[in-house]
Design a protein around this motif. Structure first.
Motif, PDB file in Angstrom:
ATOM      1  N   GLU A  96       6.943   5.424  88.216  1.00 41.01           N
ATOM      2  CA  GLU A  96       7.662   4.727  88.902  1.00 41.01           C
ATOM      3  C   GLU A  96       8.975   5.237  88.541  1.00 41.01           C
ATOM      4  O   GLU A  96      10.181   5.022  89.316  1.00 41.01           O
ATOM      5  CB  GLU A  96       7.818   3.348  88.458  1.00 41.01           C
ATOM      6  CG  GLU A  96       8.529   2.296  89.282  1.00 41.01           C
ATOM      7  CD  GLU A  96       8.356   0.778  88.464  1.00 41.01           C
ATOM      8  OE1 GLU A  96       7.058   0.864  87.934  1.00 41.01           O
ATOM      9  OE2 GLU A  96       9.031  -0.045  88.767  1.00 41.01           O
ATOM     10  N   LEU A  97       9.239   6.082  87.568  1.00 37.29           N
ATOM     11  CA  LEU A  97      10.668   6.255  86.862  1.00 37.29           C
ATOM     12  C   LEU A  97      11.207   7.766  87.746  1.00 37.29           C
ATOM     13  O   LEU A  97      10.551   8.542  87.882  1.00 37.29           O
ATOM     14  CB  LEU A  97      10.308   6.542  85.423  1.00 37.29           C
ATOM     15  CG  LEU A  97      10.015   5.347  84.782  1.00 37.29           C
ATOM     16  CD1 LEU A  97       9.618   5.783  83.112  1.00 37.29           C
ATOM     17  CD2 LEU A  97      11.147   4.121  84.632  1.00 37.29           C
ATOM     18  N   THR A 102      17.811   4.269  80.878  1.00 32.50           N
ATOM     19  CA  THR A 102      17.011   3.007  80.514  1.00 32.50           C
ATOM     20  C   THR A 102      16.040   2.864  79.525  1.00 32.50           C
ATOM     21  O   THR A 102      15.417   3.739  79.381  1.00 32.50           O
ATOM     22  CB  THR A 102      16.314   2.648  81.995  1.00 32.50           C
ATOM     23  OG1 THR A 102      17.130   2.778  83.032  1.00 32.50           O
ATOM     24  CG2 THR A 102      15.839   1.109  81.929  1.00 32.50           C
ATOM     25  N   GLU A 103      15.921   1.856  78.666  1.00 30.47           N
ATOM     26  CA  GLU A 103      14.807   1.555  77.740  1.00 30.47           C
ATOM     27  C   GLU A 103      13.497   1.037  78.586  1.00 30.47           C
ATOM     28  O   GLU A 103      13.846   0.127  79.304  1.00 30.47           O
ATOM     29  CB  GLU A 103      15.424   0.936  76.632  1.00 30.47           C
ATOM     30  CG  GLU A 103      14.020   0.521  75.495  1.00 30.47           C
ATOM     31  CD  GLU A 103      14.635   0.091  74.191  1.00 30.47           C
ATOM     32  OE1 GLU A 103      15.675   0.362  73.756  1.00 30.47           O
ATOM     33  OE2 GLU A 103      14.070  -1.126  74.019  1.00 30.47           O
ATOM     34  N   VAL A 104      12.479   1.722  78.362  1.00 30.47           N
ATOM     35  CA  VAL A 104      11.367   1.203  79.046  1.00 30.47           C
ATOM     36  C   VAL A 104      10.192   1.205  78.246  1.00 30.47           C
ATOM     37  O   VAL A 104      10.190   1.826  77.083  1.00 30.47           O
ATOM     38  CB  VAL A 104      10.869   2.280  80.009  1.00 30.47           C
ATOM     39  CG1 VAL A 104      11.832   2.566  81.201  1.00 30.47           C
ATOM     40  CG2 VAL A 104      10.636   3.577  79.549  1.00 30.47           C
ATOM     41  N   ALA A 139       5.926  13.023  90.897  1.00 32.10           N
ATOM     42  CA  ALA A 139       6.823  12.265  91.430  1.00 32.10           C
ATOM     43  C   ALA A 139       7.948  11.876  90.383  1.00 32.10           C
ATOM     44  O   ALA A 139       9.001  11.617  90.577  1.00 32.10           O
ATOM     45  CB  ALA A 139       6.236  10.909  92.251  1.00 32.10           C
ATOM     46  N   THR A 140       7.380  11.860  89.133  1.00 37.99           N
ATOM     47  CA  THR A 140       8.347  11.466  88.090  1.00 37.99           C
ATOM     48  C   THR A 140       8.974  12.900  87.310  1.00 37.99           C
ATOM     49  O   THR A 140       9.182  12.643  85.975  1.00 37.99           O
ATOM     50  CB  THR A 140       7.604  10.729  87.247  1.00 37.99           C
ATOM     51  OG1 THR A 140       6.342  11.598  86.261  1.00 37.99           O
ATOM     52  CG2 THR A 140       7.151   9.404  87.422  1.00 37.99           C
ATOM     53  N   GLU A 163      11.633  12.277  81.482  1.00 40.56           N
ATOM     54  CA  GLU A 163      10.626  12.057  80.532  1.00 40.56           C
ATOM     55  C   GLU A 163      11.115  11.132  79.675  1.00 40.56           C
ATOM     56  O   GLU A 163      12.372  10.495  79.702  1.00 40.56           O
ATOM     57  CB  GLU A 163      10.257  13.466  79.784  1.00 40.56           C
ATOM     58  CG  GLU A 163      11.619  14.061  79.247  1.00 40.56           C
ATOM     59  CD  GLU A 163      11.321  15.388  78.692  1.00 40.56           C
ATOM     60  OE1 GLU A 163      10.252  15.926  78.462  1.00 40.56           O
ATOM     61  OE2 GLU A 163      12.294  16.190  77.956  1.00 40.56           O
ATOM     62  N   ILE A 164      10.437  10.789  78.714  1.00 40.33           N
ATOM     63  CA  ILE A 164      10.692   9.409  77.939  1.00 40.33           C
ATOM     64  C   ILE A 164      11.098  10.065  76.330  1.00 40.33           C
ATOM     65  O   ILE A 164       9.918  10.678  75.836  1.00 40.33           O
ATOM     66  CB  ILE A 164       9.633   8.416  77.848  1.00 40.33           C
ATOM     67  CG1 ILE A 164       8.969   7.992  79.084  1.00 40.33           C
ATOM     68  CG2 ILE A 164      10.095   7.117  77.016  1.00 40.33           C
ATOM     69  CD1 ILE A 164      10.015   7.347  80.151  1.00 40.33           C
TER      70      ILE A 164
END
Lengths: 584, 584
Positions: free
Chosen positions: B9-10, B17-19, B89-90, B94-95
């Protein structure tokens, strides 16, 4: 097509149009040189008109030979009716008939194809294909169709994926009795028909499918009480990475969606109640909350007055039947008989009336003075005109009897209107229930239900006190769905099986695939299943599920229309390598 | 929920954003103080980033202990990736991980969870729940989900009503072998699982339901060839008051809808072909019309030249493999071996090449001069560079062998592209086919199929010549659906049963309910059933249906994951009043 329009379609705007209709002869009237035929199909009724001097004589002659339920095709022109029929969607028009042909004649049906039929249950089931022509039954199946489409629309729209799970699976000893299917290719072995897709949907979660649903047939070989079917339909759902709160919200949403789209009703209130409260206030884990009349426990209040029934009772509990102080001796006797029936087994019913002047008169005035009884009235919040009904005895039995009495009073007071809907969640069910006969615990929901984390430590020491992450949806006293957050860790699942009396070998033999799956990355997950037949009957305002199933079975599990089950050929048995061994 | 977003999704817009994500550890890389984790769920992959000096040391330590397929929850902030990944797609983000918790550890999977797995079929089936994690298999089930929703949307939108028919029905001798279910409540009697809801959907028509559909499990206890399943799914439909033309249009519409909505393909051409033409031009009642290469009959042209093979053959028939004149001796030998395989049994393959100069060289030049061969080329519309392949012998066998050879040549020439779809209707099937073994006629479709009115008079005199109102939908050489206009009159149905060898008593015992129903006003009706598993595999561009079924069975009818079928307890057998009688 053999028709240009259906029998429910023509309106005043169609006047002048030449049309061809096809359908069933519902009724004919022949009077003073005029003849009318009500032609029916699933969309409605249209009136055909024939007239001496206008209609060709041979057509009139043919029309006069038509019987009820003949299938005909009629051609003609739409004309305006002189005497319109407001009750019929097509009631502004009729068809001036130019041609009629009989597509198939019909014998006289064994019962009337009307809303109020003269056919008894047995006859209706034997000729179910005729019974299904009746508006009442047809509308039930149309409702069911709508419910299915809307349920799927909601779930699909919320990211659920519909997956078909197998029907030929494996027999397991836990739960109800399985239907089994001998395997010809694997002689001596049997498939079982699923009682639910439980383990498969959990495996789909292990697979990462995240949000699953299926509207699926399930099977239980149980002795059929009224209104149970050996095959029934569930809306079956499972989700990963969720908490109980997510599930409650998601499926409140489903049911609200169904009420809104199918019934045009907006449900705003969706209360939650613990199992403990449901039992305390309603004596029932599926309370009918269309009305209050909650239980009030009087145990402490009423002891020590030398009334043996109360003094010896573990529980004394009462309801306040508002406005029922006028009940006669005879009515009270009826209620007493009601609670004394063998299936409830109360020893008696004590009552107390609050009179217009505020004094209380009871059936136990010998033991309780006016102050005592005023205290009862206060505890019960009873006002002048109210009737307090009290039961005493063993807590489980007494609660059950009072719960039935409460429902009976609700019925008598007209508080259980079938067009009012009061849904709620019942939460925090016990994980286990003790079975006296088997002398062991059984899973209250099923063996895959997780205990509440804070109760896990009680599993071995006080299993009966462990609460589960389990929830039921109840509407109008009917459990329409139930589910739980599942165990997803092998060690906990093994503890659970042990508690249920499985040896480690038995657990492995029956559920090894699931225990193994839990070791390969099983996500936290949970789900729910709705009894779809029941949900449809509830939406249809009916008590019985049978008329919401196209071809139901009777209480002996028989389809009397096709005459199933039936003997099979010896060669079939031989091929399956089984034989009959009938008891005398 | 245990996550704020899915792993698919990201996007760059989420930066900052914090996810919280949850999913499976797909891969980890640990290099130079940096660590990356590919976190996977059914929606996609997202890269998690940990960094010495930035990430808390205890989190890094924990992360380094993560194995493949661990289920974890990760919290962090979305940051822009330095080296973006276009294929994901993402891939722009990255996180930056702030916390990780292990929701469930995982053992090392027995095969790679990748598109190209190293797992063999048996292993994949035993651990089907892991196999289903693979993109390739998951996408098939997602496709199936879409196909179901879209099929229902079309049918619901066209006024069809979905009705569930029973699963526990009655065993009948006609058709394939039934799975049977012993009835405990009716000892000595058995239910059968439906091979299709045929009689029930016809009864629904008698009931006036008009337009019925169901996506429904059906069952056949047949010896399983590759790619057959004992339980399979049909899109089952029936309509009243229609002609064959209405059915063809309605279900062309369904398939066009599915191609459009699911594949984004607009199907414009939907040709129709008689069974007779399909056999004549393709040797096959389900021709693959993605390419031409039609049969040309040379029987008359080639006789009388002393070539015994042709002179003695009832049929000489050929195809023109365009551009294949360059085929070597070895390639021709391969084709010869192909048609001589036991299952085809041709005695040999004759060929003729059209050379660049227009002369024709054949394998039978001894018997045919250049003029003869030029006549062949003309008949075949063969041009320089083409290769004519000729088979001769018994008509049925020869057509079958040439049909297979045609498909083989289509394959070799790349004319059977899985992303091209060529649908058609095959019409006017014979009503009956002769069974040598049983020495009687069998219904080619089923006993409820109506003969063409103009052929009814032949039923008793020349049954084999009677054509049926029956039709198959064929796409790319696969029969995806088939149906017929039904008999709806008792006398004709009785004639049909008689022709199929039923005594009147047998017909009544088996199908009395249907014969009776036809007397109470049965409308003209017809329908179709689509093989849904097959349709999905065709849409998915695959040959096998197995990977379009969540939990398929193997060729012995076993579910190797749950180990079903399996022995059941003696008490279960006793309750059912049956016992095993295993052959040695």
């Amino acid at each position: 097509m053999l028709r240009t329009h259906t029998c429910g379609e023509l309106r005043i705007t169609h006047v002048g149009t030449e049309v061809v209709l096809a359908g069933w002869v519902h009724k004919t009237r022949d009077k003073g040189g005029m003849m009318w035929i009500d032609l029916r199909d699933r969309y409605g009724l249209t009136q055909l008109k024939l007239e001496e001097g206008v209609t060709a004589p041979e057509i009139l002659t043919a029309a006069r030979e038509l019987g009820r339920e003949y299938v005909i095709q009629a051609r003609g022109v739409v004309i305006e009716r002189i005497s319109k029929n407001d009750k019929l969607a097509t009631g502004d028009v009729e068809i001036q008939v130019q041609a009629i042909s009989v597509l198939n004649p019909a014998k006289l049906p064994p019962f009337l194809i009307e809303d109020d039929t003269d056919g008894g249950d047995d006859l209706r089931m034997k000729y179910r294909y005729l019974d299904l022509r009746r508006n009442a039954v047809r509308k039930n199946l149309e409702l069911r169709h709508q419910m299915m489409q809307q349920a799927r629309a909601y779930l699909d729209g919320n990211g659920f994926i519909e997956v078909e799970t197998p029907v030929l699976i494996k027999s397991t000893p836990e739960g109800a009795r399985d239907f089994v299917v001998p395997s010809r290719m694997n002689p001596g072995e049997f498939y079982a028909l699923p009682q639910s897709p439980q383990t498969f949907k959990q495996l789909l979660m292990v697979s990462g499918f995240d949000k699953y649903f299926q509207i699926v047939k399930c099977f239980r070989d149980e002795d059929l009480r009224a209104d149970r079917q050996p095959e029934f339909t569930q809306i079956d759902c499972e989700l990963s990475f969720i908490s109980q709160e997510d599930i409650l919200n998601t499926f409140e949403g489903l049911v609200k969606h169904l009420f809104s789209k199918v019934k045009g009703l907006e449900i705003t209130d969706f209360p939650r109640m613990t199992y403990a409260d449901a039992m305390k206030y309603y004596g029932n884990d599926k309370p009918d909350t269309r009305f209050e009349m909650k239980f009030v426990e009087l145990t402490d209040l009423v002891k020590g007055k030398n009334f043996k029934v109360f003094d010896e009772a573990e529980l004394v509990v009462a309801i306040n039947a508002q406005g029922c102080a006028t009940y006669t001796r005879k009515q009270i006797d009826e209620l007493t008989d009601f609670v004394k029936r063998p299936q409830l087994g109360a020893t008696g019913l004590i009552y107390a009336r609050v009179e217009a002047d505020g004094t209380v008169k009871s059936s136990v005035d010998k033991f309780f003075n006016q102050d005592d009884l005023q205290a009862w009235a206060t505890a019960m919040a009873a006002k002048p005109g109210d009737l307090i009904l009290v039961l005493a005895g063993n807590p489980d039995k007494t609660r059950k009897a009072l719960s039935e009495l409460r429902l009976e009073m609700g019925e008598r007071l007209g508080l259980r209107d079938k067009t009012t809907y009061a849904p709620l969640w019942v939460l925090d069910f016990p994980l286990l229930e003790w079975n006296e006969e088997a002398q062991r615990f059984f899973a209250m929901h099923h063996p895959f239900t997780s205990p509440k984390p804070e109760d896990i430590e009680l599993i071995e020491t006080n299993p009966g006190a462990v609460r589960a992450n389990a929830y039921d949806m109840v509407i109008n006293g009917v459990e329409v769905g139930g589910g739980s957050i599942r165990i997803y860790e092998r060690p906990l699942q093994e503890r659970m099986f042990k508690l249920l009396g499985f040896t480690p070998e038995e657990a492995l033999a029956q559920f090894g695939f699931l225990l193994n799956a839990f070791e390969y990355g099983a996500p936290p997950h949970g789900g729910i299943a709705f009894g779809f037949d029941r949900l449809c009957s509830l939406f249809g305002g009916a008590d019985s599920i049978r008329d919401f199933i196209a071809f139901p079975k009777n209480n002996s599990g028989r389809d009397v229309m096709i005459d199933a089950p039936s003997p099979i050929a010896q060669e079939q048995l031989d091929e399956l390598q089984i034989q009959l061994q009938l008891k005398k």
